[in-house]
Scaffold this motif. Structure first.
Motif, PDB file in Angstrom:
ATOM      1  N   SER A 193     -42.245   8.127  11.582  1.00  0.00           N
ATOM      2  CA  SER A 193     -42.544   9.510  11.997  1.00  0.00           C
ATOM      3  C   SER A 193     -42.404  10.507  10.853  1.00  0.00           C
ATOM      4  CB  SER A 193     -41.624   9.924  13.145  1.00  0.00           C
ATOM      5  OG  SER A 193     -41.864   9.143  14.297  1.00  0.00           O
TER       6      SER A 193
ATOM      7  N   SER B 223     -44.014  20.128  22.674  1.00  0.00           N
ATOM      8  CA  SER B 223     -42.867  19.519  21.996  1.00  0.00           C
ATOM      9  C   SER B 223     -41.636  19.540  22.889  1.00  0.00           C
ATOM     10  CB  SER B 223     -42.572  20.261  20.689  1.00  0.00           C
ATOM     11  OG  SER B 223     -43.613  20.089  19.757  1.00  0.00           O
TER      12      SER B 223
ATOM     13  N   THR C 294     -40.865  16.300  34.249  1.00  0.00           N
ATOM     14  CA  THR C 294     -41.287  16.869  32.961  1.00  0.00           C
ATOM     15  C   THR C 294     -42.543  17.718  33.108  1.00  0.00           C
ATOM     16  OG1 THR C 294     -40.330  14.994  31.752  1.00  0.00           O
ATOM     17  CG2 THR C 294     -41.990  16.294  30.607  1.00  0.00           C
TER      18      THR C 294
ATOM     19  N   ASN D  42     -38.359  14.907  28.494  1.00  0.00           N
ATOM     20  CA  ASN D  42     -38.599  13.612  29.131  1.00  0.00           C
ATOM     21  C   ASN D  42     -37.756  12.514  28.484  1.00  0.00           C
ATOM     22  OD1 ASN D  42     -39.710  11.692  30.811  1.00  0.00           O
ATOM     23  ND2 ASN D  42     -41.797  11.934  30.087  1.00  0.00           N
ATOM     24  N   LEU D  43     -37.653  12.552  27.160  1.00  0.00           N
ATOM     25  CA  LEU D  43     -36.856  11.557  26.439  1.00  0.00           C
ATOM     26  C   LEU D  43     -35.394  11.602  26.867  1.00  0.00           C
ATOM     27  CD1 LEU D  43     -36.549   9.447  24.186  1.00  0.00           C
ATOM     28  CD2 LEU D  43     -36.223  11.343  22.574  1.00  0.00           C
ATOM     29  N   VAL D  44     -34.847  12.785  26.957  1.00  0.00           N
ATOM     30  CA  VAL D  44     -33.445  12.928  27.358  1.00  0.00           C
ATOM     31  C   VAL D  44     -33.226  12.393  28.773  1.00  0.00           C
ATOM     32  CG1 VAL D  44     -31.620  14.603  27.894  1.00  0.00           C
ATOM     33  CG2 VAL D  44     -32.968  14.856  25.798  1.00  0.00           C
TER      34      VAL D  44
ATOM     35  N   ALA E 209     -39.996  12.557  19.422  1.00  0.00           N
ATOM     36  CA  ALA E 209     -39.707  12.345  20.842  1.00  0.00           C
ATOM     37  C   ALA E 209     -40.726  11.404  21.477  1.00  0.00           C
ATOM     38  CB  ALA E 209     -39.707  13.685  21.575  1.00  0.00           C
ATOM     39  N   TYR E 210     -42.014  11.584  21.135  1.00  0.00           N
ATOM     40  CA  TYR E 210     -43.059  10.760  21.725  1.00  0.00           C
ATOM     41  C   TYR E 210     -42.876   9.286  21.381  1.00  0.00           C
ATOM     42  CZ  TYR E 210     -47.699   8.939  22.841  1.00  0.00           C
ATOM     43  OH  TYR E 210     -48.729   8.200  23.353  1.00  0.00           O
TER      44      TYR E 210
ATOM     45  N   LEU F  61     -39.897   7.842  23.149  1.00  0.00           N
ATOM     46  CA  LEU F  61     -40.209   7.784  24.577  1.00  0.00           C
ATOM     47  C   LEU F  61     -41.065   6.567  24.902  1.00  0.00           C
ATOM     48  CD1 LEU F  61     -39.795   9.467  27.164  1.00  0.00           C
ATOM     49  CD2 LEU F  61     -41.920  10.660  26.630  1.00  0.00           C
TER      50      LEU F  61
ATOM     51  N   SER G 262     -42.710  17.062  18.358  1.00  0.00           N
ATOM     52  CA  SER G 262     -43.006  16.138  19.461  1.00  0.00           C
ATOM     53  C   SER G 262     -43.220  14.707  18.977  1.00  0.00           C
ATOM     54  CB  SER G 262     -44.257  16.609  20.227  1.00  0.00           C
ATOM     55  OG  SER G 262     -45.418  16.497  19.427  1.00  0.00           O
TER      56      SER G 262
ATOM     57  N   TYR H 156     -41.840  16.756  25.703  1.00  0.00           N
ATOM     58  CA  TYR H 156     -41.575  15.372  25.290  1.00  0.00           C
ATOM     59  C   TYR H 156     -40.082  15.130  25.057  1.00  0.00           C
ATOM     60  CZ  TYR H 156     -46.541  14.283  24.818  1.00  0.00           C
ATOM     61  OH  TYR H 156     -47.865  14.043  25.081  1.00  0.00           O
ATOM     62  N   TRP H 157     -39.401  16.088  24.452  1.00  0.00           N
ATOM     63  CA  TRP H 157     -37.964  15.934  24.252  1.00  0.00           C
ATOM     64  C   TRP H 157     -37.213  15.950  25.578  1.00  0.00           C
ATOM     65  CZ3 TRP H 157     -35.368  14.164  20.316  1.00  0.00           C
ATOM     66  CH2 TRP H 157     -35.952  14.181  19.046  1.00  0.00           C
TER      67      TRP H 157
END
Length: 464
Positions: free
Chosen positions: A101, A195, A168, A201-203, A141-142, A145, A138, A198-199
């Motif tokens: 990334s 951005s 989300t 959703n990741l959390v 995080a993407y 994820l 993002s 996505y963060w």
């Protein structure tokens, strides 16, 4: 036999339906942002649309490709009841995702200047670069994820993915409206909200994996063993990346080609919106593709080649039926789609004329999606990458240039060239799948699993 078929249909339905809804909800994150920009400033719509396409091509496609190796590794490990390996594979993917990334973010930071060098409209290119700058967070995080998605999907745990995606989407709806309309950011606020989504959703999913009893056997926390075998992971991750990227980059080439046509702002917007609509309905077959990939990898890991073949046949029948139904619905509502993206009559009419071709590509794209899912489930990504290279770049792009520029069919011609590529890809992948020796695939998998075990034991002894 009928009971066996119905059981397989039920299994795939339980996997595919939540994944379809999850994919749709995730897709709406970018969709809502583009729509918001389109209704604020038509001039910025082309820039925002191109920005999302560039981020998808240079960033998200690469990260999705790397994580796609988990379709094979996690799925087959879970099927073989090597539960500890499922978590280790995910951790290796996460390490590589973070490392990859960083250079991707640097490249994206200068994407506008790159577009200008490719003879794109300077105003559109710099508007795209500004939008991309706010989407760079993002990337990380993407990618992470996607690793968690694959980890859960391999274990047939898909409802949490759907629920987190739904929460989300709601979060993004509020944040997108706030950042875009209630702050001075304007169209840039739409990128900020992507951005943030996505963060968020990741959390949510990280908390679930850490606390859920369903992940107890496959996740016991981060382990230093994950740093062993990174090169081995890349042997599958690199062809996985090429397979995904070669397919997605072809769409970005079409977008760049549309910018070389007369009236580039209209043509670029038309191509971008057409791809956006195609991606929206594509969430259905891609959910089925994820389901068949999981079923094939699980069954091969469990040494059930006949069940793997049945899973492929079931998924193929499903997407062919779905393609016909959705394709006809798209044609019937062709005059409606454009209003969601713009109030400009010229744009709305242009989209309506494109809809029959978008519908046709969707009808045949589903089978290709399932066959590529089968390739991932088997761990034959090198073959998939080669087929994508030949079909899209030796057939699709030349056909698009010929029909779009020489025959002067413009964006419609570029899209017809893409349809030619899909047809060729379907034929080749179908032949490969039909003539595959599935018993031999199981034998190959057993040898690979044995090699991985021995390699890990040797690395562990050396490490300690």
């Amino acid at each position: 036999m009928e009971k066996v078929i119905m059981k397989e249909v039920k299994r795939q339905g339980e996997l595919a339906l939540p994944l379809i809804l999850a994919n749709f909800l995730i897709f709406t994150i970018q969709l809502m942002s583009v729509i918001s920009v389109g209704h604020i400033n038509h001039e910025k719509l082309a820039g925002a649309s191109m920005a999302i396409s560039i981020v998808n091509a240079i960033g998200f496609s690469v990260l999705m490709g790397v994580s796609s190796a988990l379709d094979t590794l996690c799925g087959q490990s879970f099927g073989a009841k090597q539960h500890n390996m499922v978590g280790l594979h995910m951790q290796r993917a996460m390490i590589i995702i973070v490392l990859v990334s960083i250079p991707l973010a640097i490249i994206l930071a200068f994407s506008g200047r790159i577009l200008v060098l490719l003879d794109q409209d300077p105003d559109i290119s710099m508007a795209a670069q500004t939008y991309i700058h706010y989407m760079i967070p993002s990337l990380f995080a993407y990618g992470l994820l996607q690793c968690i998605f694959k980890f859960l999907q391999a274990q047939n745990i898909v409802l949490p993915i759907m629920l987190s995606s739904g929460i989300t989407a709601l979060f993004h709806g509020v944040s997108c409206w706030t950042f875009t309309y209630k702050t001075s950011l304007g169209y840039r606020g739409a990128a900020v909200s992507v951005s943030a989504a996505y963060w968020f959703n990741l959390v949510l999913l990280m908390i679930y994996v850490g606390l859920s009893p369903l992940c107890k056997e496959t996740w016991s926390g981060f382990s230093k063993e994950a740093f062993n075998g990174l090169i081995g992971f890349l042997k599958l991750g690199i062809p996985s990346t090429f397979m995904v990227c070669l397919q997605n980059w072809q769409f970005e080439l079409l977008l760049i080609l549309s910018g070389l046509l007369a009236n580039p702002k209209l043509q670029t917007s038309l191509m971008s919106i057409s791809q956006n609509i195609s991606s929206l309905v594509y969430t259905i077959p891609i959910g089925v593709s994820a389901a068949v990939s999981t079923r094939v990898s699980n069954e091969l890991g469990a040494e059930n080649p006949r069940a793997a073949k049945l899973a492929i046949l079931t998924a193929a029948s499903t997407v062919i039926t779905e393609g016909l139904i959705v394709g006809l619905a798209m044609i019937a509502g062709r005059n409606i789609w454009g209003h969601a993206y713009s109030n400009e009559t010229q744009v709305v009419n242009a989209i309506a004329s494109m809809m029959p071709w978008i519908a046709l590509s969707h009808c045949i794209d589903g089978l290709q999606c399932v066959l590529l899912g089968t390739i991932r489930g088997c761990g034959r990504q090198k073959i998939g990458a080669f087929v994508c290279l030949c079909s899209y770049y030796m057939v699709g792009i030349p056909a698009s240039i010929l029909i779009g520029f020489v025959f002067n069919k413009k964006v419609k011609g570029l899209w017809i060239g893409n349809i030619c590529a899909i047809v060729v890809q379907n034929v080749v992948l179908l032949v490969i799948t039909v003539f595959t020796n599935w018993e031999e695939q199981v034998s190959s998998l057993l040898r690979i699993c044995l090699f991985i075990r021995l390699k890990l034991n040797l690395n562990r002894d050396f490490f300690y």
